[in-house]
Design a protein around this motif. Structure first.
Motif, mmCIF file in Angstrom:
data_model
loop_
_atom_site.group_PDB
_atom_site.id
_atom_site.type_symbol
_atom_site.label_atom_id
_atom_site.label_comp_id
_atom_site.label_asym_id
_atom_site.label_seq_id
_atom_site.Cartn_x
_atom_site.Cartn_y
_atom_site.Cartn_z
ATOM 1 N N VAL A 1 0.841 -1.199 0.000
ATOM 2 C CA VAL A 1 0.000 0.000 0.000
ATOM 3 C C VAL A 1 0.878 1.252 0.000
ATOM 4 O O VAL A 1 1.827 1.352 0.761
ATOM 5 N N MET A 2 0.540 2.201 -0.858
ATOM 6 C CA MET A 2 1.373 3.404 -0.940
ATOM 7 C C MET A 2 0.593 4.664 -0.575
ATOM 8 O O MET A 2 1.104 5.769 -0.703
ATOM 9 N N GLY A 3 -0.657 4.476 -0.150
ATOM 10 C CA GLY A 3 -1.520 5.636 0.022
ATOM 11 C C GLY A 3 -1.357 6.343 1.351
ATOM 12 O O GLY A 3 -0.593 5.915 2.214
ATOM 13 N N GLU A 4 -2.085 7.431 1.470
ATOM 14 C CA GLU A 4 -2.107 8.125 2.751
ATOM 15 C C GLU A 4 -3.477 8.748 3.013
ATOM 16 O O GLU A 4 -4.238 9.009 2.090
ATOM 17 N N LEU A 5 -3.749 8.936 4.282
ATOM 18 C CA LEU A 5 -5.026 9.484 4.712
ATOM 19 C C LEU A 5 -4.768 10.625 5.692
ATOM 20 O O LEU A 5 -4.120 10.424 6.715
ATOM 21 N N VAL A 6 -5.240 11.808 5.319
ATOM 22 C CA VAL A 6 -5.042 12.962 6.190
ATOM 23 C C VAL A 6 -6.381 13.366 6.791
ATOM 24 O O VAL A 6 -7.357 13.585 6.070
ATOM 25 N N PHE A 7 -6.445 13.422 8.099
ATOM 26 C CA PHE A 7 -7.638 13.908 8.797
ATOM 27 C C PHE A 7 -7.474 15.415 8.960
ATOM 28 O O PHE A 7 -6.554 15.859 9.653
ATOM 29 N N VAL A 8 -8.360 16.167 8.335
ATOM 30 C CA VAL A 8 -8.244 17.621 8.400
ATOM 31 C C VAL A 8 -9.365 18.184 9.274
ATOM 32 O O VAL A 8 -10.552 18.052 8.944
ATOM 33 N N GLY A 9 -8.997 18.813 10.372
ATOM 34 C CA GLY A 9 -9.988 19.433 11.239
ATOM 35 C C GLY A 9 -10.519 20.711 10.609
ATOM 36 O O GLY A 9 -9.762 21.481 10.028
ATOM 37 N N LYS B 1 -0.492 5.368 5.522
ATOM 38 C CA LYS B 1 0.063 6.385 6.418
ATOM 39 C C LYS B 1 -1.014 7.415 6.769
ATOM 40 O O LYS B 1 -1.768 7.840 5.900
ATOM 41 N N THR B 2 -1.114 7.785 8.027
ATOM 42 C CA THR B 2 -2.128 8.768 8.418
ATOM 43 C C THR B 2 -1.473 10.003 9.021
ATOM 44 O O THR B 2 -0.356 9.932 9.550
ATOM 45 N N ARG B 3 -2.155 11.098 8.912
ATOM 46 C CA ARG B 3 -1.678 12.358 9.468
ATOM 47 C C ARG B 3 -2.865 13.158 9.959
ATOM 48 O O ARG B 3 -3.985 12.983 9.485
ATOM 49 N N ILE B 4 -2.630 14.046 10.906
ATOM 50 C CA ILE B 4 -3.711 14.871 11.444
ATOM 51 C C ILE B 4 -3.376 16.340 11.231
ATOM 52 O O ILE B 4 -2.276 16.776 11.547
ATOM 53 N N VAL B 5 -4.327 17.092 10.691
ATOM 54 C CA VAL B 5 -4.192 18.557 10.692
ATOM 55 C C VAL B 5 -5.120 19.069 11.783
ATOM 56 O O VAL B 5 -6.349 18.968 11.676
ATOM 57 N N HIS B 6 -4.528 19.590 12.835
ATOM 58 C CA HIS B 6 -5.316 20.008 13.993
ATOM 59 C C HIS B 6 -6.128 21.269 13.700
ATOM 60 O O HIS B 6 -5.819 22.031 12.785
ATOM 61 N N ALA B 7 -7.156 21.462 14.506
ATOM 62 C CA ALA B 7 -8.062 22.595 14.312
ATOM 63 C C ALA B 7 -8.679 22.938 15.660
ATOM 64 O O ALA B 7 -8.547 22.172 16.621
ATOM 65 N N PRO B 8 -9.344 24.094 15.754
ATOM 66 C CA PRO B 8 -9.979 24.445 17.025
ATOM 67 C C PRO B 8 -10.943 23.360 17.479
ATOM 68 O O PRO B 8 -11.682 22.804 16.672
ATOM 69 N N SER B 9 -10.914 23.076 18.766
ATOM 70 C CA SER B 9 -11.804 22.072 19.337
ATOM 71 C C SER B 9 -12.746 22.732 20.329
ATOM 72 O O SER B 9 -12.378 23.686 21.022
ATOM 73 N N ILE B 10 -13.942 22.168 20.422
ATOM 74 C CA ILE B 10 -14.914 22.675 21.393
ATOM 75 C C ILE B 10 -14.350 22.551 22.814
ATOM 76 O O ILE B 10 -14.662 23.369 23.691
ATOM 77 N N LEU B 11 -13.472 21.567 23.038
ATOM 78 C CA LEU B 11 -12.922 21.363 24.381
ATOM 79 C C LEU B 11 -12.179 22.601 24.866
ATOM 80 O O LEU B 11 -12.439 23.115 25.950
ATOM 81 N N SER B 12 -11.241 23.100 24.063
ATOM 82 C CA SER B 12 -10.498 24.276 24.528
ATOM 83 C C SER B 12 -11.279 25.562 24.294
ATOM 84 O O SER B 12 -11.137 26.523 25.044
ATOM 85 N N ALA B 13 -12.139 25.586 23.270
ATOM 86 C CA ALA B 13 -12.885 26.815 22.985
ATOM 87 C C ALA B 13 -13.809 27.193 24.138
ATOM 88 O O ALA B 13 -13.859 28.352 24.560
ATOM 89 N N VAL B 14 -14.538 26.228 24.659
ATOM 90 C CA VAL B 14 -15.476 26.529 25.742
ATOM 91 C C VAL B 14 -14.723 26.927 27.008
ATOM 92 O O VAL B 14 -15.106 27.868 27.706
#
Lengths: 270, 270
Positions: free
Chosen positions: A2-10, A110-123
Motif C-alpha cells: 500500500v502506498m496511500g495516505e489518509l489525512v484527517f483535516v480538522g 500512512k495517516t496524518r492529522i491537521v489540527h483545528a480548534p476544538s470545542i474542548l479548549s474553545a469553551v
C-alpha cells in the motif's frame, strides 16, 4: 504494498473560514476529499463555499458510511492515493475518527492529522475559567426511551468533590436536527438531582452556558441554574460548564466575560 | 467613550500555516498587530513569513510587556482602533490572556477570540486515547531552587483513583530556551514517587510521550516508563500522558498509533 495516505483535516468550530492554511494545502494536494458533518454541528458551514476554497469536489459521508461500513470508501481511496477526510472540530476527539485511523494504519496506510480548534479548549477559553481546573468532561445525552443517563451527574459529582469544573458537551443528532440546548441540559441534570438527592446541584448552583463557540457572536452567560434554565441562548450549538470551586480570578472572569451577576459570585466565592 | 476592539487570534501549534482564514482576515483588518511567543513554543514559526502572510508589521511582546506592565501597550492600541494579539495555541488557555481580556472589557474595549488548535486537544487526539477519559490536566514545572513540585504527582494520583488519564504539559521557559523533555518529566515524577512511596507510578507503568504536536512529523510513543525515560523524542516541544484505566479500544490505539509494545498492553489491559 500500500502506498496511500489518509489525512484527517480538522475544520474547526463554526464555518469554512476556520480552516487553516495547512488544512487547505493538504486538501488541494489530495486525490479524493471526503467530509463528515454529523459528529458536531458547524452552524455557519457552507459546503459550496468550502468547495470553492479547497478547489475540490467534496464527497459527503454519512454516519452509516463511517460507522456501519467502517469507512471502507475512505480506506479504498487512501490505499492507492492521497485521501483527505474533513471533520468538524479537532480530529480524533470523536471515537469514530480514532477507529478509522487505526484501521488505516493496520492496512499500511500512512495517516496524518491537521489540527483545528476544538470545542474542548474553545469553551474553556470562552468561559474565562482556568483550563487546569477542569476535571473529566462528559456529554449529556438525549434520554433514550425516556431514560435519563446518570453519568453526567456522577461526573459532575466526582469533579466537584475535587473542586473541579465540568465541561458538559450537549448531545446532537444531526440527522434529526436535534441539538440539545443549555436549558434542556440543565433540566436533565436537575431531574437526576431530584431523583438522587445528593445535593450536588440546586437552583442556586452556578452554571455557565456557551452558545455558538467560534462564531462571530458567541453567547457566554453565567448565572444560578434557576435563572439560567430559562435564559435564551439563541440557535445551537450549545455547551455547558458546571463550575467547581472558583479561584477569585475566575470569579472576576465570570463577571467580566460571562455577565455573571456580581452578588452570585460574592456568595459563591466569598 | 472607548470605541476600540481587541481580537485574540490563536496561531495554533507549530508554524504560521496553522493560522485560519478567519485569523488572517482579522489580522488584515487590524490597525495594530501584536504577537507573544512565550506562553508556548511554536517550533516551526517564522516571523517574517508570518508578516508576509498577514501583510502587517508585527510588534513582538515580552512576558514583561504583558505581565509586569499589564499589557498597557495593547490596551492603548485597542482603545482607539482595532488591535489584534496573536498568541500560540488556542487563546485563553494561558491565564495571561484571560487577565488581559478582563482588563480590556473593563475599559469598555470589545474583545473577540479567534480559536485555533490547542495542545490540550492535539495531544489527546494524537495519543488515540478517548477525550472523556482524561481527568484534570497539569503542568510539570522545572524545579525551583532544586525543589520539585508535588502537584503533578497528586493530580495523577487523583485521576488514577478515578481510572482517568492525565495530560501533563511540560514546562518551558522560552527566554532561557528551556523546554522540558518527556524524559525529564518522567524523571521528576519518579523522584516524587521515590519520596512519597504511594505506588502511583513504577518503572512498569505505562506512559505516552508526544513530541512536536502539529508538525508534519510528530512523534508519539507509548511504553513502560523504564524504557520511555530513555527514548529519544527529538526536538521540543514535548508533552506527556499518564494513562489511567484503558478501554480495550484505547489499548488497540496505543499499539496502532503510539507503537506501544503489544505485551505491555496485554499486561496493562488484561
Amino acid at each position: 504494498m500500500v502506498m496511500g495516505e489518509l489525512v484527517f483535516v480538522g475544520m474547526g468550530l463554526h464555518d469554512e473560514r476556520d480552516l487553516s492554511i495547512k488544512g487547505i494545502e493538504e486538501i488541494k494536494s489530495s486525490d479524493k476529499v471526503f467530509v463528515e458533518l454529523y459528529t458536531s454541528l458547524m452552524a455557519g458551514l457552507n459546503l459550496n463555499s468550502l468547495e470553492r476554497i479547497c478547489g475540490k469536489e467534496l464527497h459527503k459521508l454519512s454516519r452509516r458510511d463511517l460507522e456501519d461500513y467502517g469507512g471502507e470508501i475512505v480506506l479504498k481511496a487512501a490505499s492507492s492515493g492521497k485521501a483527505a477526510l474533513l471533520v468538524p472540530g479537532d480530529p480524533m476527539i470523536a471515537t469514530t475518527h480514532v477507529d478509522l485511523r487505526i484501521r488505516a494504519e493496520r492496512k499500511g496506510i500512512k495517516t496524518r492529522i491537521v489540527h483545528a480548534p476544538s470545542i474542548l479548549s474553545a469553551v474553556i477559553g470562552l468561559s474565562g475559567l482556568q483550563s487546569y481546573k477542569f476535571g473529566r468532561c462528559v456529554t449529556i445525552p438525549f434520554p433514550e426511551k425516556r431514560v435519563l443517563s446518570e453519568t453526567p451527574y456522577r461526573v459532575i459529582a466526582d469533579n466537584k468533590m475535587l473542586g473541579l469544573h465540568t465541561l458538559c458537551l450537549l448531545d446532537i443528532i444531526v440527522e434529526e436536527e436535534l441539538y440539545m440546548t443549555v436549558n434542556e441540559g440543565l433540566k436533565y441534570l436537575m431531574e437526576i438531582e431530584k431523583r438522587k438527592k445528593e445535593g450536588i446541584l440546586s437552583g442556586c448552583s452556578l452554571a455557565v452556558g456557551v452558545a455558538r463557540a467560534g462564531s462571530a457572536e458567541p453567547v457566554v452567560k453565567a448565572d444560578i441554574i434557576e435563572r439560567l434554565i430559562d435564559f435564551d441562548f439563541g440557535p445551537p450549538p450549545h455547551s455547558l460548564v458546571i463550575p467547581g470551586k472558583l479561584h477569585f480570578v475566575e470569579a472576576e472572569a465570570l463577571v467580566a466575560l460571562a455577565k455573571a451577576p456580581e452578588e452570585v459570585l460574592r456568595k459563591e466565592h466569598g
